[in-house]
Write a protein that holds these residues in place. Sequence first.
Motif, PDB file in Angstrom:
ATOM      1  N   LEU A  80       3.866  -1.722  -7.739  1.00  8.90           N
ATOM      2  CA  LEU A  80       4.381  -1.041  -6.545  1.00  8.90           C
ATOM      3  C   LEU A  80       3.262  -0.415  -5.712  1.00  8.90           C
ATOM      4  CD1 LEU A  80       7.230  -0.561  -5.296  1.00  8.90           C
ATOM      5  CD2 LEU A  80       7.111   1.746  -6.268  1.00  8.90           C
ATOM      6  N   THR A  81       2.153  -0.079  -6.343  1.00  7.99           N
ATOM      7  CA  THR A  81       1.039   0.507  -5.595  1.00  7.99           C
ATOM      8  C   THR A  81       0.501  -0.455  -4.532  1.00  7.99           C
ATOM      9  OG1 THR A  81      -0.563  -0.256  -7.245  1.00  7.99           O
ATOM     10  CG2 THR A  81       0.320   1.960  -7.523  1.00  7.99           C
ATOM     11  N   GLN A  82       0.740  -1.746  -4.713  1.00 12.00           N
ATOM     12  CA  GLN A  82       0.265  -2.734  -3.743  1.00 12.00           C
ATOM     13  C   GLN A  82       0.939  -2.574  -2.383  1.00 12.00           C
ATOM     14  OE1 GLN A  82      -2.144  -5.071  -4.400  1.00 12.00           O
ATOM     15  NE2 GLN A  82      -2.405  -4.265  -6.468  1.00 12.00           N
ATOM     16  N   GLN A  83       2.068  -1.874  -2.359  1.00  8.93           N
ATOM     17  CA  GLN A  83       2.794  -1.708  -1.095  1.00  8.93           C
ATOM     18  C   GLN A  83       2.263  -0.552  -0.255  1.00  8.93           C
ATOM     19  OE1 GLN A  83       7.053  -1.840  -1.337  1.00  8.93           O
ATOM     20  NE2 GLN A  83       7.059  -3.299  -3.028  1.00  8.93           N
ATOM     21  N   ILE A  84       1.346   0.211  -0.799  1.00  5.06           N
ATOM     22  CA  ILE A  84       0.735   1.294  -0.030  1.00  5.06           C
ATOM     23  C   ILE A  84      -0.489   0.724   0.678  1.00  5.06           C
ATOM     24  CG2 ILE A  84      -0.244   3.601  -0.112  1.00  5.06           C
ATOM     25  CD1 ILE A  84       2.665   3.461  -1.032  1.00  5.06           C
ATOM     26  N   PRO A  85      -0.526   0.756   2.016  1.00  4.78           N
ATOM     27  CA  PRO A  85      -1.623   0.134   2.763  1.00  4.78           C
ATOM     28  C   PRO A  85      -2.907   0.955   2.692  1.00  4.78           C
ATOM     29  CG  PRO A  85      -0.136   1.230   4.278  1.00  4.78           C
ATOM     30  CD  PRO A  85       0.476   1.363   2.917  1.00  4.78           C
ATOM     31  N   SER A  86      -3.577   0.873   1.546  1.00  9.19           N
ATOM     32  CA  SER A  86      -4.796   1.635   1.353  1.00  9.19           C
ATOM     33  C   SER A  86      -5.678   0.930   0.334  1.00  9.19           C
ATOM     34  CB  SER A  86      -4.456   3.052   0.871  1.00  9.19           C
ATOM     35  OG  SER A  86      -5.605   3.871   0.866  1.00  9.19           O
ATOM     36  N   GLU A  87      -6.875   1.463   0.120  1.00 11.47           N
ATOM     37  CA  GLU A  87      -7.829   0.848  -0.805  1.00 11.47           C
ATOM     38  C   GLU A  87      -7.434   1.077  -2.257  1.00 11.47           C
ATOM     39  OE1 GLU A  87     -12.220   0.840   0.195  1.00 11.47           O
ATOM     40  OE2 GLU A  87     -11.544   2.554   1.390  1.00 11.47           O
ATOM     41  N   ARG A  88      -7.777   0.109  -3.102  1.00 10.10           N
ATOM     42  CA  ARG A  88      -7.523   0.194  -4.535  1.00 10.10           C
ATOM     43  C   ARG A  88      -8.785  -0.212  -5.297  1.00 10.10           C
ATOM     44  NH1 ARG A  88      -2.796  -1.016  -2.110  1.00 10.10           N
ATOM     45  NH2 ARG A  88      -3.633  -3.018  -1.469  1.00 10.10           N
ATOM     46  N   ASP A  89      -8.855   0.187  -6.562  1.00  5.71           N
ATOM     47  CA  ASP A  89      -9.983  -0.226  -7.382  1.00  5.71           C
ATOM     48  C   ASP A  89      -9.622  -1.492  -8.157  1.00  5.71           C
ATOM     49  OD1 ASP A  89      -8.348   0.564  -9.485  1.00  5.71           O
ATOM     50  OD2 ASP A  89      -9.673   2.150 -10.208  1.00  5.71           O
ATOM     51  N   ASN A  90     -10.489  -1.905  -9.073  1.00  7.16           N
ATOM     52  CA  ASN A  90     -10.273  -3.149  -9.822  1.00  7.16           C
ATOM     53  C   ASN A  90      -9.076  -3.077 -10.758  1.00  7.16           C
ATOM     54  OD1 ASN A  90     -12.491  -4.347  -8.599  1.00  7.16           O
ATOM     55  ND2 ASN A  90     -13.904  -3.748 -10.226  1.00  7.16           N
ATOM     56  N   PHE A  91      -8.599  -1.865 -11.029  1.00  5.48           N
ATOM     57  CA  PHE A  91      -7.420  -1.702 -11.877  1.00  5.48           C
ATOM     58  C   PHE A  91      -6.143  -1.577 -11.054  1.00  5.48           C
ATOM     59  CE2 PHE A  91     -10.985  -0.058 -14.371  1.00  5.48           C
ATOM     60  CZ  PHE A  91     -10.837  -0.788 -15.554  1.00  5.48           C
ATOM     61  N   GLY A  92      -6.249  -1.729  -9.742  1.00  2.00           N
ATOM     62  CA  GLY A  92      -5.089  -1.607  -8.873  1.00  2.00           C
ATOM     63  C   GLY A  92      -4.724  -0.185  -8.529  1.00  2.00           C
ATOM     64  N   ARG A  93      -5.549   0.780  -8.934  1.00  2.00           N
ATOM     65  CA  ARG A  93      -5.250   2.191  -8.652  1.00  2.00           C
ATOM     66  C   ARG A  93      -5.610   2.547  -7.214  1.00  2.00           C
ATOM     67  NH1 ARG A  93      -8.420   5.409 -13.229  1.00  2.00           N
ATOM     68  NH2 ARG A  93     -10.104   4.107 -12.372  1.00  2.00           N
ATOM     69  N   LEU A  94      -4.781   3.342  -6.593  1.00  2.00           N
ATOM     70  CA  LEU A  94      -5.039   3.796  -5.231  1.00  2.00           C
ATOM     71  C   LEU A  94      -6.179   4.808  -5.230  1.00  2.00           C
ATOM     72  CD1 LEU A  94      -1.310   4.199  -4.256  1.00  2.00           C
ATOM     73  CD2 LEU A  94      -2.905   2.666  -3.081  1.00  2.00           C
ATOM     74  N   LEU A  95      -7.116   4.646  -4.306  1.00  2.00           N
ATOM     75  CA  LEU A  95      -8.187   5.621  -4.172  1.00  2.00           C
ATOM     76  C   LEU A  95      -7.632   6.862  -3.479  1.00  2.00           C
ATOM     77  CD1 LEU A  95     -11.180   3.374  -3.033  1.00  2.00           C
ATOM     78  CD2 LEU A  95     -10.188   3.675  -5.311  1.00  2.00           C
ATOM     79  N   VAL A  96      -7.826   8.011  -4.080  1.00  2.00           N
ATOM     80  CA  VAL A  96      -7.279   9.258  -3.533  1.00  2.00           C
ATOM     81  C   VAL A  96      -8.395  10.266  -3.306  1.00  2.00           C
ATOM     82  CG1 VAL A  96      -5.000   8.950  -4.567  1.00  2.00           C
ATOM     83  CG2 VAL A  96      -6.791  10.144  -5.853  1.00  2.00           C
ATOM     84  N   ASP A  97      -8.118  11.266  -2.451  1.00  2.00           N
ATOM     85  CA  ASP A  97      -9.098  12.324  -2.242  1.00  2.00           C
ATOM     86  C   ASP A  97      -8.939  13.379  -3.336  1.00  2.00           C
ATOM     87  OD1 ASP A  97      -6.962  13.994  -1.557  1.00  2.00           O
ATOM     88  OD2 ASP A  97      -7.343  13.864   0.594  1.00  2.00           O
ATOM     89  N   ARG A  98      -9.686  14.454  -3.214  1.00  2.00           N
ATOM     90  CA  ARG A  98      -9.667  15.456  -4.282  1.00  2.00           C
ATOM     91  C   ARG A  98      -8.331  16.186  -4.394  1.00  2.00           C
ATOM     92  NH1 ARG A  98     -14.717  16.465  -6.575  1.00  2.00           N
ATOM     93  NH2 ARG A  98     -13.495  17.541  -8.166  1.00  2.00           N
ATOM     94  N   HIS A  99      -7.505  16.078  -3.362  1.00  2.00           N
ATOM     95  CA  HIS A  99      -6.181  16.698  -3.392  1.00  2.00           C
ATOM     96  C   HIS A  99      -5.103  15.692  -3.782  1.00  2.00           C
ATOM     97  CE1 HIS A  99      -7.538  20.537  -1.438  1.00  2.00           C
ATOM     98  NE2 HIS A  99      -8.540  19.721  -1.124  1.00  2.00           N
ATOM     99  N   LEU A 100      -5.519  14.485  -4.146  1.00  2.00           N
ATOM    100  CA  LEU A 100      -4.669  13.376  -4.579  1.00  2.00           C
ATOM    101  C   LEU A 100      -3.850  12.761  -3.452  1.00  2.00           C
ATOM    102  CD1 LEU A 100      -3.530  14.701  -8.090  1.00  2.00           C
ATOM    103  CD2 LEU A 100      -5.560  13.396  -7.474  1.00  2.00           C
ATOM    104  N   ARG A 101      -4.279  12.995  -2.217  1.00  2.00           N
ATOM    105  CA  ARG A 101      -3.679  12.292  -1.083  1.00  2.00           C
ATOM    106  C   ARG A 101      -4.257  10.878  -1.010  1.00  2.00           C
ATOM    107  NH1 ARG A 101      -5.915  16.868   1.446  1.00  2.00           N
ATOM    108  NH2 ARG A 101      -4.443  18.553   1.924  1.00  2.00           N
TER     109      ARG A 101
END
Length: 405
Positions: A258-279
């Motif tokens: 489901l993370t693939q549906q968020i239009p943002s960058e991901r790492d090699n594990f498919g995790r969404l890259l977030v800022d320090r506040h988890l946005r």
Amino acid sequence: MRLVIIGAGFAGMYSALSAARLREIHGVSPEELEITLVAPEPTLVIRPRLYEPKPETLTAPLVDVLKAIDVTYVQGSAETIETKSRTVRIATAKGTRKTLTYDRLVVATGSRLFRPNIPGLAEHGFSVDSLDDAIALDKHLQGLAKRPAVDGRDTVVVTGGGFTGIEAATEMPSRLRKIFGDKAKPRVIIVDRNLAIAPDMGETSRPVIEDALKKLGIETWLGAGVASLDESGITLSNGEHIETETVIWAAGIRAAPLTQQIPSERDNFGRLLVDRHLRVPGVDGVFATGDAARAACDDDGNYALMSCQHATRMGAFAGNNAAAELLGVPTKPYHQKGYVTCLDLGEAGALFTRGWEREVTMVGDVAKKTKQEINTVWIYPPKAERAAALALADPERVTDVTGFL
């Protein structure tokens, strides 16, 4: 206002608890700020324990906890996230479709076992990744005693020499003796393409692990991958074949699709890259947490691992911060400098390490008692008592799941 949390794992549960806590602190009613948790079942699967026998017992109900803190539970699976319209489309348990709008969204969808396209893996491989997978494996193991003791019936191959693979393998001798009888001599083999067992556990931990495997009679076949599986067993990339009726795949995980549906960058594990506040940067109103997020733990270059230890604290920060934005109060930067590991080694005890360098601090029976406390107390949901449950969700006080930091 509505805050929607997708997922009822460790991160999702603590997101709900923490958001409800902040709502109460600021005297906002559940009608003014609705907190909704979406998940297929209102239960926490105790995923770190799924290598154990009787996996059907390894869940904890969440309904009463959620009711106690005024969090709305919606039963169903999130299928579609539309970030522009801020909607989540849900397939309900009754086979219908439902759409929820959100003002803030926390993606806490967890992770899934990575299953590469290896011939025969889908048909003949088992795992301890999900509750259903673990139940299927347990049922298969129980049924082995009714089969002829030939063709590798008493041989179990675990593919993957990391944390999950080692815990599954070291638990297996005792599980098999209970099935076949105390006089049985089951054969357990760990296969890994790396040249050393437990490649991520560090040089100080490895001798302890290797000694435990030796005590338990567990073989390690290293430096070879898996080429194929069939009814007769497993064939390795070097051409060797192992006769077995049980192959447990434990070779890596990826963030849920489901993370693939968020239009943002991901790492090699498919995790969404977030800022320090988890946005999630560039996607208004969306936070990601737990195994769905790649988050910095500190300023030293360490990032949260895909484990309940990090998911618990990350969840508390994500829920707090999503609610904080809606309430117009400051968010808190996620940080988690402390890190421990506690690796179960079956009848050989356990291994407890501290810090990112994995300094060994406990081994054997002493570490085993710690592991049992973690597995039976620390990682379970709080009691359905409002004040106590909310007090546990302060993100600055939620340590790791072990409670030892």
